[in-house]
Design a protein around this motif. Structure first.
Motif, mmCIF file in Angstrom:
data_model
loop_
_atom_site.group_PDB
_atom_site.id
_atom_site.type_symbol
_atom_site.label_atom_id
_atom_site.label_comp_id
_atom_site.label_asym_id
_atom_site.label_seq_id
_atom_site.Cartn_x
_atom_site.Cartn_y
_atom_site.Cartn_z
ATOM 1 N N SER A 23 41.466 48.614 37.005
ATOM 2 C CA SER A 23 40.788 47.732 36.061
ATOM 3 C C SER A 23 39.433 47.298 36.612
ATOM 4 N N CYS A 27 36.786 49.137 34.494
ATOM 5 C CA CYS A 27 36.478 48.251 33.357
ATOM 6 C C CYS A 27 35.410 47.212 33.677
ATOM 7 N N CYS A 28 35.161 46.971 34.936
ATOM 8 C CA CYS A 28 34.265 45.862 35.315
ATOM 9 C C CYS A 28 32.927 46.341 35.870
ATOM 10 N N GLU A 29 32.430 47.480 35.364
ATOM 11 C CA GLU A 29 31.156 48.004 35.853
ATOM 12 C C GLU A 29 29.999 47.055 35.571
ATOM 13 N N LEU A 30 30.084 46.286 34.463
ATOM 14 C CA LEU A 30 29.056 45.281 34.174
ATOM 15 C C LEU A 30 28.943 44.277 35.309
ATOM 16 N N ASP A 31 30.057 44.068 35.999
ATOM 17 C CA ASP A 31 30.112 43.059 37.047
ATOM 18 C C ASP A 31 29.731 43.616 38.418
ATOM 19 N N TYR A 87 44.685 41.317 34.390
ATOM 20 C CA TYR A 87 44.069 42.639 34.411
ATOM 21 C C TYR A 87 44.956 43.654 33.697
ATOM 22 N N PRO A 90 42.820 50.488 32.006
ATOM 23 C CA PRO A 90 41.795 50.749 30.984
ATOM 24 C C PRO A 90 42.383 51.231 29.656
ATOM 25 N N ARG A 93 43.826 48.477 27.142
ATOM 26 C CA ARG A 93 42.950 47.490 26.502
ATOM 27 C C ARG A 93 42.955 47.676 24.993
ATOM 28 N N THR A 122 35.254 37.691 34.502
ATOM 29 C CA THR A 122 34.174 38.657 34.657
ATOM 30 C C THR A 122 33.366 38.682 33.361
ATOM 31 N N THR A 124 32.998 41.275 31.743
ATOM 32 C CA THR A 124 33.828 42.152 30.918
ATOM 33 C C THR A 124 34.852 41.360 30.114
ATOM 34 N N GLY A 125 35.431 40.318 30.704
ATOM 35 C CA GLY A 125 36.469 39.539 30.045
ATOM 36 C C GLY A 125 35.981 38.333 29.278
#
Length: 176
Positions: A23, A27-31, A87, A90, A93, A122, A124-125
């Protein structure tokens, strides 16, 4: 999709660790922006042994989400009312898994008499928690170098905690 939410056992630690690591990475590439130093710091304590320790702690309440016999989500609530983990894999989701885990965590917090649930989200969330009534209280830098959103939600009202133990009023005074 069949979904079961149950209390996490130490035997779930390896699968739950995989959920956490995938995850965060996927999923958290923005972070983490694929920064190896941030990823190493963030993933550093995400080991099966550490997850098993979290699950076995008497001050934590941990859940796993099971679909088709596999762990697809993990959540952890501390006795202090902090949602420390929530979490999903992917591929899980958008299927109601996160909503189910969060609802069960809120129910547990209410049962403990927690007045407000708090968490660090995050980027993402962020929308997920905002859509579920959590209040954005600003940005906080995590120990692993990611800017997180501090969220909280009042839990001690009838709508959120319908089965919570009733609290005695401090006084019977008339406030009108």
């Amino acid at each position: 999709m069949s979904l079961e939410i149950r209390i996490a056992a130490s035997t779930d630690a390896e699968a739950a660790c995989t959920v956490l690591r995938r995850s965060i990475k996927e999923c958290c590439e923005l972070d983490h922006k694929n920064d190896p130093a941030i990823l190493d710091a963030w993933l550093g304590n995400k080991t099966p042994q550490m997850v098993a320790n979290w699950f076995s702690s008497p001050t934590n309440f941990s859940l796993v989400a099971i679909s088709e016999g596999a762990v697809v989500g993990v959540a952890l609530l501390t006795g202090a009312g902090k949602l420390a983990l929530c979490y999903l894999l992917p591929e899980a989701r958008g299927q109601g898994v996160g909503k189910a885990l969060l609802a069960r965590m809120e129910e547990q917090a209410c049962g403990w008499g927690v007045k407000a649930l708090q968490l660090h989200s995050t980027a993402t969330g962020k929308a997920f928690f905002a859509q579920r009534g959590y209040t954005d209280a600003g940005m906080v830098r995590s120990p692993y170098g990611v800017e997180t959103v501090f969220f909280w939600k009042q839990l001690d009202d009838e709508a959120t905690c319908p089965n919570a133990p009733k609290r005695k009023k401090f006084c019977n005074c008339n406030t009108a």
